[in-house]
Design a protein around this motif. Sequence first.
Motif, PDB file in Angstrom:
ATOM      1  N   ILE A  84       0.880  -1.177   0.000  1.00 27.58           N
ATOM      2  CA  ILE A  84       0.000   0.000   0.000  1.00 27.58           C
ATOM      3  C   ILE A  84       0.911   1.218   0.000  1.00 27.58           C
ATOM      4  N   TYR A  85       0.895   2.006  -1.064  1.00 28.31           N
ATOM      5  CA  TYR A  85       1.716   3.222  -1.125  1.00 28.31           C
ATOM      6  C   TYR A  85       0.995   4.400  -0.485  1.00 28.31           C
ATOM      7  N   GLU A  86      -0.293   4.461  -0.767  1.00 25.80           N
ATOM      8  CA  GLU A  86      -1.092   5.531  -0.175  1.00 25.80           C
ATOM      9  C   GLU A  86      -2.513   5.031  -0.051  1.00 25.80           C
ATOM     10  N   SER A  87      -3.245   5.604   0.857  1.00 30.51           N
ATOM     11  CA  SER A  87      -4.651   5.251   0.980  1.00 30.51           C
ATOM     12  C   SER A  87      -5.435   6.549   1.091  1.00 30.51           C
ATOM     13  N   ASP A  88      -5.204   7.433   0.121  1.00 27.35           N
ATOM     14  CA  ASP A  88      -5.804   8.762   0.123  1.00 27.35           C
ATOM     15  C   ASP A  88      -7.324   8.653   0.154  1.00 27.35           C
ATOM     16  N   PRO A  89      -7.965   9.085   1.249  1.00 28.30           N
ATOM     17  CA  PRO A  89      -9.433   8.964   1.349  1.00 28.30           C
ATOM     18  C   PRO A  89     -10.169   9.727   0.258  1.00 28.30           C
ATOM     19  N   ASN A  90      -9.484  10.661  -0.415  1.00 30.54           N
ATOM     20  CA  ASN A  90     -10.136  11.404  -1.500  1.00 30.54           C
ATOM     21  C   ASN A  90     -10.501  10.522  -2.684  1.00 30.54           C
ATOM     22  N   TRP A  91      -9.905   9.302  -2.737  1.00 27.24           N
ATOM     23  CA  TRP A  91     -10.256   8.382  -3.828  1.00 27.24           C
ATOM     24  C   TRP A  91     -11.573   7.643  -3.561  1.00 27.24           C
ATOM     25  N   MET A  92     -12.128   7.776  -2.351  1.00 25.15           N
ATOM     26  CA  MET A  92     -13.410   7.116  -2.055  1.00 25.15           C
ATOM     27  C   MET A  92     -14.540   7.813  -2.819  1.00 25.15           C
ATOM     28  N   LEU A  93     -15.367   6.997  -3.495  1.00 22.49           N
ATOM     29  CA  LEU A  93     -16.464   7.544  -4.299  1.00 22.49           C
ATOM     30  C   LEU A  93     -17.554   8.131  -3.398  1.00 22.49           C
ATOM     31  N   THR A  94     -18.013   9.332  -3.750  1.00 23.33           N
ATOM     32  CA  THR A  94     -19.082  10.001  -2.993  1.00 23.33           C
ATOM     33  C   THR A  94     -20.180  10.430  -3.964  1.00 23.33           C
ATOM     34  N   ASN A  95     -21.316  10.844  -3.427  1.00 26.81           N
ATOM     35  CA  ASN A  95     -22.392  11.353  -4.291  1.00 26.81           C
ATOM     36  C   ASN A  95     -21.940  12.590  -5.053  1.00 26.81           C
ATOM     37  N   LYS A  96     -21.073  13.410  -4.423  1.00 29.48           N
ATOM     38  CA  LYS A  96     -20.561  14.620  -5.095  1.00 29.48           C
ATOM     39  C   LYS A  96     -19.780  14.222  -6.351  1.00 29.48           C
ATOM     40  N   LYS A  97     -18.921  13.212  -6.209  1.00 28.57           N
ATOM     41  CA  LYS A  97     -18.139  12.767  -7.379  1.00 28.57           C
ATOM     42  C   LYS A  97     -19.053  12.201  -8.457  1.00 28.57           C
ATOM     43  N   LEU A  98     -20.132  11.537  -8.026  1.00 25.29           N
ATOM     44  CA  LEU A  98     -21.032  10.910  -9.005  1.00 25.29           C
ATOM     45  C   LEU A  98     -21.791  11.939  -9.835  1.00 25.29           C
ATOM     46  N   GLU A  99     -21.816  13.201  -9.385  1.00 21.69           N
ATOM     47  CA  GLU A  99     -22.485  14.253 -10.173  1.00 21.69           C
ATOM     48  C   GLU A  99     -21.809  14.426 -11.531  1.00 21.69           C
ATOM     49  N   ARG A 100     -20.551  14.034 -11.635  1.00 24.07           N
ATOM     50  CA  ARG A 100     -19.820  14.148 -12.911  1.00 24.07           C
ATOM     51  C   ARG A 100     -20.250  13.080 -13.925  1.00 24.07           C
ATOM     52  N   THR A 101     -20.901  12.022 -13.425  1.00 22.09           N
ATOM     53  CA  THR A 101     -21.193  10.872 -14.279  1.00 22.09           C
ATOM     54  C   THR A 101     -22.538  11.040 -14.979  1.00 22.09           C
ATOM     55  N   ASN A 102     -22.842  10.079 -15.838  1.00 22.36           N
ATOM     56  CA  ASN A 102     -24.140  10.030 -16.499  1.00 22.36           C
ATOM     57  C   ASN A 102     -25.100   9.217 -15.603  1.00 22.36           C
ATOM     58  N   ASN A 103     -25.308   9.762 -14.375  1.00 19.33           N
ATOM     59  CA  ASN A 103     -26.170   9.047 -13.413  1.00 19.33           C
ATOM     60  C   ASN A 103     -25.712   7.594 -13.280  1.00 19.33           C
ATOM     61  N   ALA A 104     -24.417   7.416 -13.080  1.00 18.94           N
ATOM     62  CA  ALA A 104     -23.799   6.079 -13.174  1.00 18.94           C
ATOM     63  C   ALA A 104     -24.336   5.105 -12.144  1.00 18.94           C
ATOM     64  N   LYS A 105     -24.336   3.839 -12.555  1.00 17.13           N
ATOM     65  CA  LYS A 105     -24.604   2.745 -11.630  1.00 17.13           C
ATOM     66  C   LYS A 105     -23.269   2.357 -11.003  1.00 17.13           C
ATOM     67  N   VAL A 106     -23.311   2.101  -9.694  1.00 16.39           N
ATOM     68  CA  VAL A 106     -22.072   1.804  -8.964  1.00 16.39           C
ATOM     69  C   VAL A 106     -22.028   0.321  -8.614  1.00 16.39           C
ATOM     70  N   MET A 107     -20.883  -0.285  -8.934  1.00 15.89           N
ATOM     71  CA  MET A 107     -20.707  -1.722  -8.717  1.00 15.89           C
ATOM     72  C   MET A 107     -19.521  -1.974  -7.787  1.00 15.89           C
ATOM     73  N   HIS A 108     -19.578  -3.078  -7.078  1.00 15.24           N
ATOM     74  CA  HIS A 108     -18.460  -3.549  -6.242  1.00 15.24           C
ATOM     75  C   HIS A 108     -18.697  -5.042  -6.034  1.00 15.24           C
ATOM     76  N   CYS A 109     -17.632  -5.825  -6.043  1.00 18.56           N
ATOM     77  CA  CYS A 109     -17.799  -7.280  -5.938  1.00 18.56           C
ATOM     78  C   CYS A 109     -18.242  -7.717  -4.552  1.00 18.56           C
ATOM     79  N   LEU A 110     -17.975  -6.885  -3.530  1.00 18.55           N
ATOM     80  CA  LEU A 110     -18.233  -7.207  -2.116  1.00 18.55           C
ATOM     81  C   LEU A 110     -17.333  -8.381  -1.676  1.00 18.55           C
ATOM     82  N   PRO A 111     -16.932  -8.463  -0.419  1.00 18.77           N
ATOM     83  CA  PRO A 111     -17.290  -7.567   0.675  1.00 18.77           C
ATOM     84  C   PRO A 111     -16.632  -6.197   0.525  1.00 18.77           C
TER      85      PRO A 111
END
Length: 329
Positions: free
Chosen positions: A260-287
Amino acid sequence: MKNFVSVHDVTNIDKLVNQALAYKADPFKDKSLGAGKRIGCLFLNPSMRTRLSTQIAAQNLGMEAIVFNVGSEGWQLEFEEEAIMSGSTVEHVKDAAPIFGKYFDILAIRTFPSLKNRDDDYSELYLKQFIKYAGIPVVSLESATLHPLQSLTDIVTITETSRHQINTNNTLPKGNKKPKIVLSWAPHVKPLPQCVANSFSQWINAWGMADFIITHPEDYELSEEFTIGATISHDQDKALEGADFVYVKNWSTFSDYGKIYESDPNWMLTNKKLERTNNAKVMHCLPVRRNVELSDEVLDGKHSIVTLEASNRVWAAQAVIAEILRTNG
Ligand code: CP
């Protein structure tokens, strides 16, 4: 299909996707296909979704599914050829795997990387040894470098939810743009394998039905073996612009392996960041680690399709097992 360990085992991705969606519509339509057959699911590492969905998928096809937690309940296996087994390993895979080959008709295996030695992990020794010595079809339930059942599920989920109406013959209706899919690195507290990101990249590139961008901090490059064909960006905000799907995943470094070189919390996706998208669907494999990898507001909000994605694991596994049963009799 003899084995299912990467996208290279699949001749037609869309046919497999359509089969998965057909099972979703009618889970028991081939309920006798696996009658009298048995699948052995070997776990050298923990699992929830993969374990349960594979069992359900096999049972939907009339198969018996037996789970063996080798990692916690079995003899410690040796994988190196010509090993002098004077240490902690008790049984060689060349002795164990042929027995699995007699007990089962299909062998499914989960075996994670050590994240200590890149050459060892990327050689996929454990999976290859099972394939070499079991003598029956082998399905990867996630290996050192890839997670193909997850990736097939992800394409099933994208196809199912895409506004871009991907035709069942792997073409786009005239005038339709390819969906923009962004694989976005996320922070994490532990070094994680590259498997899901490698595999997602490999499958989306092979599928060829997306405008595909991978965004991550510098020094988190994945192996080009899997990413070739994708656009790579270190600017997450720019990458997210106009995205239709955002696939969030952490991975540790590939070059200076497993760090792990960095774990910059700014890379965490937020609703504010999603405003840039085309109302994107968000996926994650879980957990997923909430409020580290993905924020509560995104996971609990209208953009998230992670539960749909996890539920689709059953249909992807069912399509793969059915294809193997059909091919191998
Ligand atoms: N996504 C996935 O493989 O989940 P599990 O680790 O719970 O099986």
